[in-house]
Design a protein around this motif. Structure first.
Motif, PDB file in Angstrom:
ATOM      1  N   PHE A 138      14.244 -45.592 -27.662  1.00 21.43           N
ATOM      2  CA  PHE A 138      15.858 -45.560 -27.965  1.00 21.43           C
ATOM      3  C   PHE A 138      16.344 -44.155 -28.339  1.00 21.43           C
ATOM      4  N   SER A 139      15.510 -43.505 -29.246  1.00 19.97           N
ATOM      5  CA  SER A 139      15.822 -42.332 -29.632  1.00 19.97           C
ATOM      6  C   SER A 139      16.028 -41.357 -28.433  1.00 19.97           C
ATOM      7  N   ALA A 140      14.877 -41.411 -27.495  1.00 15.79           N
ATOM      8  CA  ALA A 140      14.942 -40.201 -26.417  1.00 15.79           C
ATOM      9  C   ALA A 140      15.986 -40.693 -25.702  1.00 15.79           C
ATOM     10  N   ILE A 141      16.367 -41.751 -25.454  1.00 15.76           N
ATOM     11  CA  ILE A 141      17.634 -41.921 -24.449  1.00 15.76           C
ATOM     12  C   ILE A 141      18.941 -41.619 -25.186  1.00 15.76           C
ATOM     13  N   CYS A 142      19.018 -41.706 -26.504  1.00 13.54           N
ATOM     14  CA  CYS A 142      20.138 -41.334 -27.233  1.00 13.54           C
ATOM     15  C   CYS A 142      20.490 -39.880 -27.020  1.00 13.54           C
ATOM     16  N   GLN A 143      19.203 -39.070 -27.077  1.00  9.67           N
ATOM     17  CA  GLN A 143      19.043 -37.610 -27.137  1.00  9.67           C
ATOM     18  C   GLN A 143      18.934 -37.251 -25.652  1.00  9.67           C
ATOM     19  N   SER A 144      18.880 -38.059 -24.640  1.00 12.58           N
ATOM     20  CA  SER A 144      18.795 -37.494 -23.214  1.00 12.58           C
ATOM     21  C   SER A 144      17.574 -36.564 -22.937  1.00 12.58           C
ATOM     22  N   GLN A 145      16.414 -37.103 -23.670  1.00 11.18           N
ATOM     23  CA  GLN A 145      15.158 -36.135 -23.617  1.00 11.18           C
ATOM     24  C   GLN A 145      14.524 -36.132 -22.181  1.00 11.18           C
ATOM     25  N   THR A 146      13.970 -35.298 -21.920  1.00 11.78           N
ATOM     26  CA  THR A 146      12.898 -35.037 -20.787  1.00 11.78           C
ATOM     27  C   THR A 146      11.570 -34.893 -21.587  1.00 11.78           C
ATOM     28  N   LEU A 147      10.367 -35.555 -21.127  1.00 17.73           N
ATOM     29  CA  LEU A 147       8.956 -35.519 -21.674  1.00 17.73           C
ATOM     30  C   LEU A 147       8.275 -35.130 -20.629  1.00 17.73           C
ATOM     31  N   PRO A 148       7.663 -33.730 -20.290  1.00 12.72           N
ATOM     32  CA  PRO A 148       6.749 -33.315 -19.278  1.00 12.72           C
ATOM     33  C   PRO A 148       5.496 -34.109 -19.502  1.00 12.72           C
TER      34      PRO A 148
END
Length: 557
Positions: A138-148
């Motif tokens: 959920f936090s990654a979606i909120c922050q529009s993250q990308t995880l290589p």
């Protein structure tokens, strides 16, 4: 619940992502019996030849630990392999108290088995039952993250439906078992993790994101974000989606059933009454349906970028061929089913079946007309599985849900553009089912003549159908590029009504023979309208016989 045998991991859990031997052993030992107990695994009834971990994605957790997203491939003796998403978390036995506390939060169906990682013992679980993992997604979606990752990138997209400051919300897994996994955050957002994966983006995510972010359509659970696995050598694959939660009383199928209870009360007394607010609700649903299709109609304009997946298209030869192949295949199989099961049908269904089979040449001529008839109306992306059960009734309005498309269609087929009248046909058929199921399967009407019930059912249905369609078309005005004129509207609506009713017929013959009359009556209604088109076109000289309505005549009750 701990298992009696432990699987040994030579490295620490933190470094397990690169331990190929561990994943191979896991796929051969603990995972097959576990996966076969999961509701989301669709391959239980097939002869399985093996499981393998094709890809391992790493998801960092807030406390420095990690979870893994496994892409698990299942192969079978027959048919193509299937891919499933399995998130894993490791609850280390730092102390008996800690482990006992964490395991208490994990249901048996989330426990995979004991693992010894390095010098640590612990429990391997489905990570959806780990609060740390849910929060990480959920936090990654909120922050529009990308995880290589070693294979591509995990991209977390944030949508307009997510409010600022909501990245830290308590979460829980919904207890309902289904083909996907559902989690809620703060009783405000709903995260769906897709389990069975397809090698392209999920049509539901595409649709909800477009309606929210591009068209600001308010009558769906707003798009909050998505999780997508992007790679260089293949199409993007959708892993999950967040939407706003919507408070609702019931779906529209149940609401319509409530209205029909009032209507049913008067039928034995030969009173025909529909409350005015029923028409108000039907009109509102017609309006919202039209507004949804207007939101999906995004023609290309100079200087404005529009996703090609959502630009309108004409009725091409390829599309006509696709629809004709589908209709002809459906009809051939339904005729065969009817012949094989004719003696099992009740008298009313037999009469309808006979008229349907006698109208075979007329239907074939109508389908051939679809191949050549000039059509200037346009096609767009649509809901694709639209019926009363896909509409939630709020206190004073409606919310449209579940944009995944027809469950039995391929992902590519679900993305095909149709006339929006295909959705309209789906809702019309749903109203027909609602009234027919209520009148023909209620104790209050057991002693009434079936032909009388059919006439009463028809009167209710035609009034509701016309109310819905009129309100729907009023949204567009005339002319509108989606619908050239009334003649094309009528013709296309019949195509999709015929397709839908013939499709329904197969299910009812196989599973609910007492309901066969419902789709058969829908087909006969379409054939009556086809006959009107023939007459208006002056097509009365051909060798194709007219509809044998005399076969339906019985004494009036």
């Amino acid at each position: 619940m701990l298992t009696t045998q432990s699987l040994h991991l030579s490295t620490t859990w933190l470094n397990a992502g690169s331990d190929d031997q561990f994943w191979t052993t896991l796929a051969q030992t603990l995972l097959p019996p576990y996966v076969n107990t999961c509701r989301w695994f669709a391959g239980k009834a097939r002869q399985q030849t093996g499981f393998s971990v094709r890809t391992v994605h790493t998801v960092p957790l807030a406390d420095g630990d990690v979870a893994y997203l496994l892409i698990l491939e299942t192969t079978y003796a027959d048919g193509i392999p299937e891919s499933y998403l399995l998130p894993l978390s490791f609850l280390a036995d730092h102390s008996a108290h800690t482990l006992q506390f964490q395991v208490a939060d994990v249901p048996d169906k989330g426990c995979i088995g004991d693992v010894v990682s390095g010098k640590q013992t612990g429990l391997l679980i489905d990570a959806i039952y780990d609060e740390r993992f849910r929060q990480a997604l959920f936090s990654a979606i909120c922050q529009s993250q990308t995880l290589p990752q070693t294979d591509g990138i995990l991209t977390f997209h944030r949508g307009k439906g997510l409010d600022e400051g909501d990245n830290q919300l308590s979460s829980q897994v919904l207890p309902v078992d289904s083909s996907n996994s559902a989690m809620t955050f703060g009783d405000k957002y709903f995260l769906k993790l897709y389990r069975k994966l397809f090698h392209e983006t999920n049509p539901e995510v595409d649709m909800v994101a477009f309606l929210t972010d591009e068209s600001n359509f308010a009558h769906i659970p707003a798009f909050g974000g998505s999780i997508v696995w992007q790679g260089d050598q293949r199409p993007d694959i959708t892993l999950g989606m967040v939407q706003r939660m919507v408070p609702n009383d019931k779906d529209s199928w149940m609401q319509t059933g409530d209205y029909l209870n009032d209507f049913l009360y008067g039928v034995p007394q030969r009173m025909f009454a529909i409350r005015e607010d029923v028409f108000d609700k039907v009109e509102l649903l017609g309006q919202r349906t039209g507004e949804m299709h207007c939101a999906l109609y995004k023609p290309a304009r100079p200087g404005v970028s529009v996703d090609a997946a959502f630009t309108p298209e004409p009725f091409t030869n390829d599309y006509r061929d696709f629809m004709i192949r589908r209709l002809e295949d459906l009809l051939e199989r339904r005729y065969a089913l009817l012949i094989d099961n004719y003696t099992k049908l009740d008298l009313q269904a037999q009469r309808l079946a006979w008229v349907f089979m006698e109208a075979k040449e007329m239907i074939e001529t109508f389908i051939a007309d679809f191949r050549t008839r000039p059509l200037d109306s346009l096609r767009i992306r649509i809901h694709g599985d639209y019926h009363l059960g896909q509409v939630l009734a709020t206190e004073s309005d409606f919310v449209i849900i579940d944009f995944e498309g027809e469950p039995e269609s391929s992902i590519a087929e679900r993305k095909i553009k149709h006339s929006p009248l295909k959705d309209v046909a789906g809702m019309i058929r749903s109203y027909h089912y609602a009234v027919s199921a209520k009148l023909f399967n209620s104790a209050e009407t057991d002693d009434l003549d079936p032909d009388h019930l059919q006439r009463v059912s028809d009167r209710w249905f035609y009034l509701i159908r016309d109310t819905f369609v009129d309100a729907y078309l009023d949204v567009f005005g005339a002319p509108h590029p989606l619908f050239k004129n009334n003649s094309e509207i009528n013709f296309l609506l019949l195509i999709y009504l015929l397709e839908k009713a013939v499709y329904e017929l197969g299910y009812e013959i196989s599973y609910r023979p007492s309901w066969v009359k419902i789709p058969l009556k829908g087909i006969i209604d379409v054939v009556r309208e086809i006959e009107k088109i023939r007459l208006s076109d002056g097509d009365t000289v051909s060798d194709v016989p007219m509809l044998q309505t005399g076969l339906l005549q019985t004494k009036r009750s």
